[in-house]
Write a protein that holds these residues in place. Structure first.
Motif, PDB file in Angstrom:
ATOM      1  N   THR A 139      21.182  -5.956  -1.817  1.00 51.97           N
ATOM      2  CA  THR A 139      20.494  -5.353  -2.961  1.00 51.97           C
ATOM      3  C   THR A 139      19.442  -4.351  -2.494  1.00 51.97           C
ATOM      4  OG1 THR A 139      20.832  -7.321  -4.338  1.00 51.97           O
ATOM      5  CG2 THR A 139      19.059  -5.822  -4.980  1.00 51.97           C
ATOM      6  N   ALA A 140      18.626  -4.761  -1.524  1.00 55.17           N
ATOM      7  CA  ALA A 140      17.575  -3.877  -1.010  1.00 55.17           C
ATOM      8  C   ALA A 140      18.179  -2.643  -0.348  1.00 55.17           C
ATOM      9  CB  ALA A 140      16.695  -4.637  -0.018  1.00 55.17           C
ATOM     10  N   TYR A 166      15.845  11.747   2.430  1.00 53.71           N
ATOM     11  CA  TYR A 166      16.041  10.968   3.650  1.00 53.71           C
ATOM     12  C   TYR A 166      16.492   9.536   3.372  1.00 53.71           C
ATOM     13  CZ  TYR A 166      13.643  14.818   5.975  1.00 53.71           C
ATOM     14  OH  TYR A 166      13.299  16.053   6.452  1.00 53.71           O
ATOM     15  N   ALA A 167      16.892   9.257   2.148  1.00 51.86           N
ATOM     16  CA  ALA A 167      17.288   7.893   1.786  1.00 51.86           C
ATOM     17  C   ALA A 167      18.447   7.400   2.648  1.00 51.86           C
ATOM     18  CB  ALA A 167      17.663   7.836   0.309  1.00 51.86           C
ATOM     19  N   GLU A 168      19.423   8.256   2.872  1.00 55.09           N
ATOM     20  CA  GLU A 168      20.591   7.869   3.669  1.00 55.09           C
ATOM     21  C   GLU A 168      20.181   7.531   5.100  1.00 55.09           C
ATOM     22  OE1 GLU A 168      24.453   6.791   4.009  1.00 55.09           O
ATOM     23  OE2 GLU A 168      23.626   7.699   2.184  1.00 55.09           O
ATOM     24  N   ILE A 185       0.815  -1.219   0.000  1.00 51.62           N
ATOM     25  CA  ILE A 185       0.000   0.000   0.000  1.00 51.62           C
ATOM     26  C   ILE A 185       0.849   1.269   0.000  1.00 51.62           C
ATOM     27  CG2 ILE A 185      -1.880  -1.180   1.199  1.00 51.62           C
ATOM     28  CD1 ILE A 185      -1.121   0.439   3.703  1.00 51.62           C
ATOM     29  N   ALA A 186       2.171   1.116  -0.026  1.00 49.13           N
ATOM     30  CA  ALA A 186       3.051   2.292  -0.033  1.00 49.13           C
ATOM     31  C   ALA A 186       2.727   3.169  -1.237  1.00 49.13           C
ATOM     32  CB  ALA A 186       4.506   1.855  -0.064  1.00 49.13           C
ATOM     33  N   SER A 187       2.620   4.461  -0.995  1.00 48.46           N
ATOM     34  CA  SER A 187       2.199   5.380  -2.055  1.00 48.46           C
ATOM     35  C   SER A 187       3.362   6.100  -2.724  1.00 48.46           C
ATOM     36  CB  SER A 187       1.222   6.420  -1.485  1.00 48.46           C
ATOM     37  OG  SER A 187       1.836   7.154  -0.439  1.00 48.46           O
ATOM     38  N   THR A 188       4.571   5.938  -2.190  1.00 48.19           N
ATOM     39  CA  THR A 188       5.738   6.594  -2.772  1.00 48.19           C
ATOM     40  C   THR A 188       6.838   5.569  -3.023  1.00 48.19           C
ATOM     41  OG1 THR A 188       6.761   7.089  -0.626  1.00 48.19           O
ATOM     42  CG2 THR A 188       5.210   8.721  -1.520  1.00 48.19           C
ATOM     43  N   GLU A 189       7.735   5.907  -3.917  1.00 47.68           N
ATOM     44  CA  GLU A 189       8.831   5.001  -4.251  1.00 47.68           C
ATOM     45  C   GLU A 189       9.756   4.791  -3.061  1.00 47.68           C
ATOM     46  OE1 GLU A 189      11.067   2.350  -6.421  1.00 47.68           O
ATOM     47  OE2 GLU A 189       9.080   3.209  -6.817  1.00 47.68           O
ATOM     48  N   ILE A 190      10.026   5.860  -2.304  1.00 48.01           N
ATOM     49  CA  ILE A 190      10.929   5.726  -1.163  1.00 48.01           C
ATOM     50  C   ILE A 190      10.316   4.824  -0.095  1.00 48.01           C
ATOM     51  CG2 ILE A 190      10.077   7.790   0.036  1.00 48.01           C
ATOM     52  CD1 ILE A 190      13.730   6.523  -0.107  1.00 48.01           C
ATOM     53  N   ASP A 191       9.008   4.905   0.072  1.00 48.83           N
ATOM     54  CA  ASP A 191       8.332   4.038   1.047  1.00 48.83           C
ATOM     55  C   ASP A 191       8.441   2.581   0.615  1.00 48.83           C
ATOM     56  OD1 ASP A 191       6.891   3.163   3.203  1.00 48.83           O
ATOM     57  OD2 ASP A 191       5.004   4.124   2.644  1.00 48.83           O
ATOM     58  N   LEU A 228      10.782   1.271  -1.251  1.00 49.08           N
ATOM     59  CA  LEU A 228      12.172   0.860  -1.066  1.00 49.08           C
ATOM     60  C   LEU A 228      12.473   0.590   0.403  1.00 49.08           C
ATOM     61  CD1 LEU A 228      13.970   3.360  -3.485  1.00 49.08           C
ATOM     62  CD2 LEU A 228      13.724   0.884  -3.804  1.00 49.08           C
ATOM     63  N   MET A 229      11.944   1.434   1.268  1.00 42.71           N
ATOM     64  CA  MET A 229      12.175   1.259   2.697  1.00 42.71           C
ATOM     65  C   MET A 229      11.552  -0.044   3.190  1.00 42.71           C
ATOM     66  SD  MET A 229      11.263   3.843   5.844  1.00 42.71           S
ATOM     67  CE  MET A 229       9.487   3.596   5.710  1.00 42.71           C
ATOM     68  N   GLN A 230      10.295  -0.286   2.825  1.00 41.02           N
ATOM     69  CA  GLN A 230       9.637  -1.521   3.254  1.00 41.02           C
ATOM     70  C   GLN A 230      10.358  -2.745   2.685  1.00 41.02           C
ATOM     71  OE1 GLN A 230       7.569  -1.144   5.546  1.00 41.02           O
ATOM     72  NE2 GLN A 230       6.878   0.971   5.272  1.00 41.02           N
TER      73      GLN A 230
END
Length: 233
Positions: free
Chosen positions: A199-200, A211-213, A166-172, A174-176
């Motif tokens: 890889t993840a 906030y990727a870092e 259900i993540a609505s953004t690409e960063i979310d 990737l984080m999950q």
């Protein structure tokens, strides 16, 4: 903590039983008022300002009890208001769960009892989300995070995967994905899970999100904490 804050804090505990004993004629045992609820929010902000985070959880618990009671009072007569309260209560439950999760690495020792309370708060927050028909990736994530720290790996993966869906953004997403990979690695460490985690992690870290870092470093911190726990055992 200054004297006025102490008075407010004591008042909250004096009225705590009012969440349950709603029929009492005594003012001290009457339900928490809207103004007292507002003061609780003020107190929580002040506790953070003076770095008394350890006192945040009991105050948040009072907030949660108040909200739960209010929801019960209006859920039949005013469903819309009840849902607004459920969403707010979800945020309070998330805060309790967040403050009692050991994976942040900057909270100091967290007792097993506090962690159990946090896991419970995460579940309560998810139930509020379901009742409001508004499940968010954040509430699923904190449930997965507590399941991970409790070594309930299958449940953790289930929650992280649901959050990913259900993540609505690409960063979310990737984080999950990173948390799914970390859980699989902690569940069974071998070449395959190590490669999947790398890889993840790299996909998350290389994102151009501001906030990727930070998100990637949190995976590293959690891995170190939970791996160290396994070593201690």
């Amino acid at each position: 903590m200054n004297r006025q804050l102490v008075k407010i804090f004591l008042a909250m505990f004096l009225t705590f039983v009012g969440v349950i004993a709603l029929n009492s004629e005594e003012l001290a045992l009457s339900k928490i008022s809207d103004e007292e609820f507002r003061q609780m929010g003020e107190l929580m902000r002040e506790l953070r300002n003076i770095k008394k985070d350890a006192l945040f959880v009991p105050v948040a618990r009072l907030q949660l009890l108040y909200l739960d009671n209010q929801i019960e009072q209006v859920k039949e007569s005013d469903p819309e208001t009840a849902n607004k309260m459920r969403k707010f209560a979800r945020g309070v439950a998330y805060n309790i769960a967040s403050f009692t999760w050991p994976g942040w690495g900057n909270t100091g020792p967290i007792s097993s009892e506090a962690q159990e309370l946090g896991f419970s708060a995460a579940r309560v927050g998810l139930e509020y989300s379901k009742a409001a028909d508004d499940i968010t990736s954040n509430i699923l994530w904190i449930n997965g995070a507590h399941a991970l720290s409790a070594k309930q790996f299958e449940l953790a993966i289930e929650r992280f995967e649901a959050a990913h869906q259900i993540a609505s953004t690409e960063i979310d997403k990737l984080m999950q994905g990173g948390w799914i990979a970390l859980t699989q690695l902690l569940k069974r460490s071998d070449e395959e899970t190590e490669k999947a985690f790398d890889t993840a992690f790299n996909n998350l870290q290389s994102s151009d999100h501001e906030y990727a870092e930070f998100f990637a470093s949190q995976l590293t911190t959690a891995r170190e904490i939970f791996t160290a726990e396994d070593t201690d055992e």
